[in-house]
Enzyme design. Sequence first.
Site, PDB file in Angstrom:
ATOM      1  N   GLU A 127       0.826  -1.213   0.000  1.00  0.00           N
ATOM      2  CA  GLU A 127       0.000   0.000   0.000  1.00  0.00           C
ATOM      3  C   GLU A 127       0.858   1.261   0.000  1.00  0.00           C
ATOM      4  O   GLU A 127       0.551   2.240  -0.694  1.00  0.00           O
ATOM      5  CB  GLU A 127      -0.946  -0.014   1.203  1.00  0.00           C
ATOM      6  CG  GLU A 127      -1.946  -1.164   1.198  1.00  0.00           C
ATOM      7  CD  GLU A 127      -2.813  -1.217  -0.049  1.00  0.00           C
ATOM      8  OE1 GLU A 127      -3.037  -0.158  -0.666  1.00  0.00           O
ATOM      9  OE2 GLU A 127      -3.246  -2.312  -0.421  1.00  0.00           O
TER      10      GLU A 127
ATOM     11  N   HIS B 255       2.173   2.122  -3.482  1.00  0.00           N
ATOM     12  CA  HIS B 255       1.259   2.863  -4.357  1.00  0.00           C
ATOM     13  C   HIS B 255       1.455   4.374  -4.187  1.00  0.00           C
ATOM     14  O   HIS B 255       1.470   5.124  -5.168  1.00  0.00           O
ATOM     15  CB  HIS B 255      -0.197   2.512  -4.027  1.00  0.00           C
ATOM     16  CG  HIS B 255      -0.686   1.241  -4.659  1.00  0.00           C
ATOM     17  ND1 HIS B 255      -0.613   1.001  -6.007  1.00  0.00           N
ATOM     18  CD2 HIS B 255      -1.288   0.153  -4.116  1.00  0.00           C
ATOM     19  CE1 HIS B 255      -1.137  -0.179  -6.286  1.00  0.00           C
ATOM     20  NE2 HIS B 255      -1.550  -0.726  -5.151  1.00  0.00           N
TER      21      HIS B 255
ATOM     22  N   GLU C 220      -0.607  -2.394  -9.788  1.00  0.00           N
ATOM     23  CA  GLU C 220      -0.632  -3.422  -8.755  1.00  0.00           C
ATOM     24  C   GLU C 220       0.644  -4.263  -8.785  1.00  0.00           C
ATOM     25  O   GLU C 220       1.236  -4.568  -7.750  1.00  0.00           O
ATOM     26  CB  GLU C 220      -1.861  -4.317  -8.937  1.00  0.00           C
ATOM     27  CG  GLU C 220      -3.174  -3.651  -8.603  1.00  0.00           C
ATOM     28  CD  GLU C 220      -3.251  -3.210  -7.153  1.00  0.00           C
ATOM     29  OE1 GLU C 220      -2.842  -3.994  -6.275  1.00  0.00           O
ATOM     30  OE2 GLU C 220      -3.703  -2.084  -6.899  1.00  0.00           O
TER      31      GLU C 220
END
Length: 275
Positions: free
Chosen positions: A137, A140, A198
């Site tokens: 996370e 990102h 991703e």
Amino acid sequence: MKLNKIVSSLVIVVVAVSCATNPFTGKKTMAFVGNDQLFPTAFAQYNEVLAENKVVTGTSDAEMITRVGQRIAVAAERYLTANGFEGYLEDYAWEYKLIESDQVNAWCMPGGKIAFYTGILPIADNETGVAAIMGHEVAHALANHGQQRMSAAYIQQGVSVVGNVALSNDDQALGIFNQSFGVVSNVAGMLPFSRSHETEADKIGLYLMAIAGYNPDEAAELWVRMKAHSGESSTPEFLSTHPSNDSRIENLTALAPKAKEEAQKFGVTSFRPIN
């Protein structure tokens, strides 16, 4: 001729806005919105989420989220500084919160605002599993994926407008364009764009967790548990914003040795016990 004009307009826009650099790949990325605008908006949204939900404090799980988050943040700082991006995180305002919810979810907003939901903890299973999620996370945010997705959406909207203007005198062509544009642009552009983010976040997150002292082998095991929890999606991968569970497990397994090699550059030769 009209189609050529549309394509040419898109190329011009892409070139004009490709002015940010991904610190992990060195590639130019789209950046319509700068951090000076993006971060305050993200911080305000984060505060709204916290105000609307029950934030867990004072528990061992809450302390673990903070502990892992801080270690991942330090790993990111070390990696970026070593690779010529010293000061890249100076505007980040790291924050790590555990939210009581059955949602199987976690996220990091631009600028380092992190939320974990209690519903994902059983799948994480242990602190190393949490580190795998946290690294992904945070990756990102560090790679500016949110900024790129916003920019891509602006381009998608812009091309739609250009197409409608260019074809405004041809009702039949305009009808065909509007019927097909959304599907084609999503399947051929936006969905692969999301999947590539991703996959990139998986790789970056793996490196970060290893540098933070967590065994990167556990990332693939996390997705084995995630697959068991959710079952294999019936949606074909080419119509999904995420890689399939099997693709992800395979990629993470292959990347784990490289993450260990990267961690060794920072003096990490052994990892914390998985508990």
